[in-house]
Design a protein around this motif. Structure first.
Motif, short mmCIF file in Angstrom:
data_model
loop_
_atom_site.label_atom_id
_atom_site.label_comp_id
_atom_site.label_asym_id
_atom_site.label_seq_id
_atom_site.Cartn_x
_atom_site.Cartn_y
_atom_site.Cartn_z
N LEU A 52 0.77 -1.26 0.05
CA LEU A 52 0.07 -0.09 -0.08
C LEU A 52 0.73 1.29 -0.03
CD1 LEU A 52 -2.55 1.40 0.37
CD2 LEU A 52 -2.33 1.24 2.79
N VAL A 53 0.32 2.14 -0.95
CA VAL A 53 1.06 3.69 -0.91
C VAL A 53 -0.06 4.53 -0.64
CG1 VAL A 53 2.24 5.44 -2.08
CG2 VAL A 53 2.86 2.89 -2.41
N ARG A 72 3.85 4.67 -8.58
CA ARG A 72 4.15 3.57 -9.23
C ARG A 72 5.68 3.44 -10.09
NH1 ARG A 72 0.06 -0.15 -8.40
NH2 ARG A 72 -2.00 0.84 -8.40
N ARG A 73 5.56 4.79 -10.74
CA ARG A 73 6.88 4.92 -11.69
C ARG A 73 8.10 4.94 -10.66
NH1 ARG A 73 7.01 9.10 -14.12
NH2 ARG A 73 4.89 10.08 -13.90
N THR A 81 10.17 -4.33 -7.87
CA THR A 81 9.43 -4.95 -9.04
C THR A 81 8.92 -6.16 -8.68
OG1 THR A 81 11.69 -5.99 -9.53
CG2 THR A 81 10.97 -3.67 -10.72
N GLN A 82 8.95 -6.73 -7.30
CA GLN A 82 8.68 -8.04 -7.01
C GLN A 82 7.87 -7.93 -5.74
OE1 GLN A 82 11.32 -11.53 -7.50
NE2 GLN A 82 12.34 -10.36 -9.06
N ILE A 87 7.18 -4.64 -1.53
CA ILE A 87 6.12 -4.12 -2.52
C ILE A 87 6.47 -4.34 -3.77
CG2 ILE A 87 7.13 -1.72 -2.29
CD1 ILE A 87 4.36 -0.72 -1.65
N ASP A 88 5.36 -4.22 -4.52
CA ASP A 88 5.67 -4.33 -5.97
C ASP A 88 4.90 -3.16 -6.67
OD1 ASP A 88 5.80 -5.24 -8.67
OD2 ASP A 88 4.18 -6.68 -8.29
N TYR A 89 5.46 -2.64 -7.58
CA TYR A 89 4.96 -1.42 -8.22
C TYR A 89 3.64 -1.63 -8.96
CZ TYR A 89 6.41 -2.31 -12.92
OH TYR A 89 6.83 -3.05 -14.23
N LYS A 90 3.57 -3.10 -9.63
CA LYS A 90 2.40 -3.33 -10.50
C LYS A 90 1.06 -3.53 -9.72
CE LYS A 90 4.63 -6.94 -12.51
NZ LYS A 90 5.92 -6.62 -11.77
#
Length: 382
Positions: A52-53, A72-73, A81-82, A87-90
């Motif tokens: 969560l952000v 996300r960027r 990235t995982q 945390i995962d940006y996607k």
């Protein structure tokens, strides 16, 4: 009389540390606004935790910024990235709660007054080429190196989160040697600490600690708990503005308490601190003082500071009252004057959010310029 010896320690964290993730997202939002609307008002706070952000604050602007995409960027650029990294940006959730700046605050800022009350400090010392205390210079160098060897896959098992700490022995106020180096580096589950200690010393610590400060007694403390497999927001909630000491001088000198990230330059917490550093550094570079601390204080809605203080810690070549007069003559320390002199209405802030706001030799860091040093030296009669 015997020589005075003491130890001083400073710490830094990598760009993947949860608090620094929050700082970078907040400053990335600020940059996105200033790129399209240089007069935009931004006060942006970020919280990151597992998956969560959460971004909240007050923003008044004529443009549109895709804040979830910015978050996300930023996570992707850092290396999250995982999901296993913390945390995962996607797939993470991004929640926003944004309001406009209070009209009561805007009344003062619109007439070029300070955006808040408070006191700000700037510091400089001649003990390093960066005019910064040695412990924080080395601590930042180590965390930057951790990120570098991770991204370049020199040490492919490293993950984004990490910390450093450096203890320096001083003799009569001059750095003499490094006594201890601490590295905490998040790593993949496939490796154990004992397997990576030697590589961290060889590839991270040795390139960062100058030969002149190394010694046989220098202690290394690497991942002291024995494991750092769980890191990032999964291990620790991150918040904007929780690393204000490493953002400045590593504990040397004073701090007004306000953070920088996520704040446009009408907020004197940021711009006032940058100007105080600019003044202190130029005084040190001029030879007027070997150490210098500047304090300025503001009242919301008022342009001129209510106080200006100079402290050279006994190293000044001229009286401090004379130095204060030089500052008042040569520097405009109103919010508008600071913004114009340092060119602060530009999208330059995300880069400041990691590895310190000061001591950086980069074009965007105008408060690090020493273009006033010769003028001050001449007017001081040195």
């Amino acid at each position: 009389m015997g020589k005075e010896r003491y130890l001083f320690t400073s710490e830094s964290v990598t760009e993947g540390h949860p608090d620094k993730i929050a700082d970078q997202i907040s400053d990335a939002v600020l940059d996105a606004i200033l790129e399209k609307d240089p007069r935009g008002r931004v006060a942006c706070e970020t919280l990151v935790t597992t998956g969560l952000v959460f971004i909240a604050g007050e923003i008044t602007t004529t443009c549109y910024a895709d804040i979830p995409d910015i978050a996300r960027r930023t996570l992707k650029e850092i290396g999250y990235t995982q999901a296993s990294f913390g945390i995962d940006y996607k797939s993470c959730a991004v929640v926003t709660s944004i309001n406009e700046q209070s009209p009561d605050i805007a009344l003062g800022v619109d007439r070029d007054g300070a955006g808040d009350q408070g006191m700000m400090f700037g510091y400089a010392t001649t003990e390093t080429p960066q005019f910064m205390p040695l412990p924080i210079v080395l601590a930042h160098r180590l965390t930057h190196r951790l990120a570098e060897v991770r991204k370049k896959k020199v040490l492919p098992y490293l993950r984004p989160d990490g910390k450093s700490q450096v203890t320096v022995e001083y003799i009569d106020g001059t750095p003499h040697k490094v006594k201890a180096v601490v590295i905490s580096a998040q790593h993949s589950p496939e490796v154990e600490v004992e397997d990576i200690k030697d590589e961290l010393v060889e590839k991270v610590i040795n390139p960062c600690i100058p030969e002149e400060y190394r010694n046989e007694e220098m202690a290394y403390y690497i991942n002291q708990t024995g494991s750092f497999k769980i890191g990032g927001p999964q291990a620790d909630t991150g918040l904007t503005g929780r690393k204000i000491i490493m953002d400045t001088y590593g504990g040397v000198g004073s701090h007004g308490g306000g953070c920088f990230s996520g704040k446009d330059p009408t907020k004197v917490d940021r711009s006032g601190s940058y100007m105080a550093r600019y003044i202190a550094k130029n005084l040190a570079a001029s030879g007027i003082a070997e150490k210098c601390e500047i304090q300025v204080a503001y009242v919301i809605g008022r342009s001129k500071p209510v106080s200006l203080m100079v402290n050279t810690f006994g190293t000044g070549k001229i009286p401090e009252v004379k130095i204060k007069q030089l500052i008042e003559k040569n520097f405009d320390i109103t919010p508008r004057g600071i913004i114009e002199k340092l060119g602060l209405l530009r999208p330059i802030y995300k880069k400041t959010a990691c590895y310190g706001h000061f001591g950086r030799d980069e074009e965007e860091f105008t408060w690090e310029y020493t273009d006033m040093a010769d003028i001050l030296k001449r007017e001081a009669g040195l």
